[in-house]
Design an enzyme around this catalytic site. Structure first.
Site, PDB file in Angstrom:
ATOM      1  CB  SER A 129     -12.848   2.993   1.353  1.00 57.28           C
ATOM      2  OG  SER A 129     -13.215   1.837   0.627  1.00 57.28           O
ATOM      3  CG  ASP A 162      -7.688  -2.251  -3.256  1.00 55.57           C
ATOM      4  OD1 ASP A 162      -8.086  -1.715  -4.308  1.00 55.57           O
ATOM      5  OD2 ASP A 162      -7.637  -1.642  -2.169  1.00 55.57           O
ATOM      6  CG  HIS A 197      -9.565   1.346  -1.931  1.00 51.98           C
ATOM      7  ND1 HIS A 197      -9.319   0.091  -1.434  1.00 51.98           N
ATOM      8  CD2 HIS A 197     -10.524   1.874  -1.142  1.00 51.98           C
ATOM      9  CE1 HIS A 197     -10.080  -0.122  -0.373  1.00 51.98           C
ATOM     10  NE2 HIS A 197     -10.832   0.947  -0.194  1.00 51.98           N
TER      11      HIS A 197
END
Length: 596
Positions: free
Chosen positions: A447, A569, A572
């Protein structure tokens, strides 16, 4: 030890308060809170939930047996009504506060929260999360009600278990109760082992009522052979010492488990939960015995005060943590955030305990009043009505548009396959200057690679980029051999950005290096606030030190002290982080090319 010493008294007609059990509850809820504040502080803190399961199975069975011994029956409607008054008002109050807060301050999570809240109201959260294949340990999602899965299991247990126990007794099969529970607990254990061995998803295993029944039944089995309301107050010194010793040793072993067990340990699904819950039985047996010193220690006023509020603390701690932490960068939280967490969860728990739970449990609907002169009852009613309006609007879907306006669909992959075969960068006349537009690397990642895809492509238009949310390093081998064989040649550049989603073995890293042959390989290490971060980064550094054609791009070091790079988080990337990581990779590519 004589039979006389071990003999229990006849059934009594009063149920004694068990302060040691409340003290043990306090330890369990504290472990859970610490784990949710930061899993790295207490890796096995999630086992506190299993402690609650065992305690619940033990206490409910003890109460039901005591009632049956006194009256010859179990008043099921009265039992269920007590459970409703004890549990439901507090959880509805918490839900109403969270839903109201969400409408005004966190509208971007309205759509997801609505479904979670509906499942919570009907006490099917665990099955809802199974259907959604939710990972309990996934820190990258905003789900402030995810902790209610365990309450759903307990409520389902309370709904069916008393009736089953009553039917066993009425059919005069009481002598077989223990063996029945034991067999069913083994079936539950076997189901957990089977499912964990046949599926890669832990949701079905972790959240299932059937797979978790084993721990509840272990508590029930203890109640059958160690009924707390029939234990003797005075026993021989030798027996009391033995009870204390068993309690201390079993508790110490539980502490070892909580300190060392990790969410990544597969053995906990292959009998580990059963073993740990079995050890818990000995601690419970000791803390409920009225003669023991260990029971008196666990029943100290501080532990008891926390234990009495353990249900409220469990309800409130998780939404407080999730909704507060999302406004900071995980892994880089200022210390004062944790202080605010603890203060808020205890404040809300105390309000719930004193203003909602106790009054409604004791007085039912009489805890409310339309008469202003009955101040506390009137204020309680006013507060509930005030919270009910926005909550009902959200639950009925009237706030969906507000959620849609703030909801952005996150990109789950980024693939930019420029050509079937990679371009070879032209030789630069000035060996010290490398134009990024002449670079043609292959980038494979998770990601984080998805995050930087567009930004990197603007600087390196000839790059081939393949990022996918949730990708593990173990998946890269098949990808390289099936789609990117042409990059396994000298003078080709391959950037591997993997490790965000979990650790890997040295063998898996070596397989990637072997698959890429003489290509120049660049491993990007990780910044992820999880316990595997150090293992991932150590493994990548070891590979870079060992192989001349393997290079380490130290994102962990470069991003240190830059919370502005990250989303909440801590993994990211915001735009500043996307630029920083892209430039870091490009600079390393240029550096290696300038050497050639």
């Amino acid at each position: 030890m004589t039979q006389k010493e071990l003999k229990r008294t006849k059934p009594v007609h009063t149920q004694k308060y068990l302060p040691g059990l409340d003290g043990f509850r306090a330890i369990a809820v504290i472990a859970i809170i610490i784990f949710h504040l930061n899993p790295q502080w207490l890796p096995g803190g999630f086992l506190g939930v299993d402690t609650f399961f065992v305690i619940s199975g033990f206490l409910i069975t003890s109460l039901l047996i005591s009632e049956y011994d006194k009256t010859g029956k179990i008043n099921l409607p009265a039992f269920w009504l007590r459970r409703v008054k004890r549990l439901i008002p507090a959880v509805l109050f918490m839900l109403a506060v969270v839903l109201t807060y969400t409408i005004f301050f966190e509208p971007d999570i309205i759509l997801a929260l609505k479904n979670d809240a509906i499942a919570a109201i009907f006490y099917v959260s665990n099955w809802w999360y199974i259907a959604q294949d939710v990972d309990y340990f996934n820190q990258f999602s905003i789900a402030p009600l995810k902790h209610l899965w365990s309450l759903a299991i307990e409520e389902q247990f309370y709904l069916f278990f008393p009736f089953i126990l009553y039917m066993i007794f009425k059919l005069r099969k009481r002598q077989y109760t223990f063996i029945i529970f034991f067999i069913v607990s083994l079936i539950s254990l076997a189901l957990m082992i089977f499912l964990s061995s046949t599926t890669s998803s832990t949701a079905r295993v972790y959240f299932g009522t059937d797979t978790r029944l084993q721990t509840l039944l272990l508590g029930a089995m203890l109640a059958l052979i160690w009924p707390p309301f029939r234990l003797k107050q005075k026993v021989a010194m030798r027996l009391r010492t033995l009870i204390d010793l068993v309690g201390v040793l079993s508790f110490a072993l539980l502490v070892v488990f909580i300190l060392n067990v990790s969410e990544h340990d597969t053995w906990i699904y292959h009998g580990g939960f059963y073993l740990i819950s079995f050890v818990t039985l000995f601690t419970i047996a000791s803390v409920v015995h009225p003669s023991g010193f260990f029971a008196k220690f666990m029943g100290n006023p501080l532990f008891v005060a926390i234990g009495k509020r353990s249900y409220s603390l469990y309800l409130w701690h998780y939404p407080v943590i999730v909704l507060l932490h999302r406004h900071f960068v995980a892994g880089q939280l200022p210390y004062y955030v944790y202080i605010i967490d603890v203060v808020l969860m205890f404040v809300f728990a105390e309000i719930s305990y004193r203003f909602i739970e106790n009054p409604i449990r004791k007085n039912g609907f009489r805890a409310f009043s339309f008469k202003p002169n009955q101040v506390s009852r009137f204020m309680r009613l006013a507060l509930i009505l005030l919270l009910a309006v926005p909550s009902l609007l959200l639950l009925s879907g009237q706030a969906d548009n507000l959620g849609k306006n703030h909801n952005t669909q996150k990109q789950t992959s980024f693939t930019n396959k420029k050509t079937a075969k990679p371009k070879t960068p032209p030789a630069d006349e000035n060996a010290k200057h490398v134009d990024s537009k002449h670079l043609a690397p292959l980038l494979i990642g998770d990601s984080v690679m998805v995050d930087i895809g567009n930004v990197f492509q603007k600087s390196v238009p000839n790059a081939t980029i393949d990022g996918k949310v949730g990708r593990q390093l173990s998946e890269a081998n098949a990808l390289l051999t099936s789609q990117y064989r042409d990059f396994a040649k000298p003078n080709k550049d391959v950037v591997m950005q993997l490790g965000t989603n979990g650790a890997f073995t040295e063998e898996q890293v070596n397989q990637i290096i072997g698959d890429l042959g003489d290509a120049q390989i660049y491993f990007v290490n990780v910044r992820v606030p999880r316990d595997y971060e150090q293992n991932v980064n150590d493994s990548l550094k070891k590979a870079a030190d060992k192989h001349e054609n393997v290079h380490l791009i130290d994102w962990h070091k470069a991003s240190s002290g830059h919370p502005e790079y990250f989303a909440y988080d801590g993994v990211h990337l915001e735009y500043a982080g996307q630029k920083a990581l892209s430039n870091l990779i490009i600079d390393e590519l240029k550096k290696q090319h300038s050497k050639n």
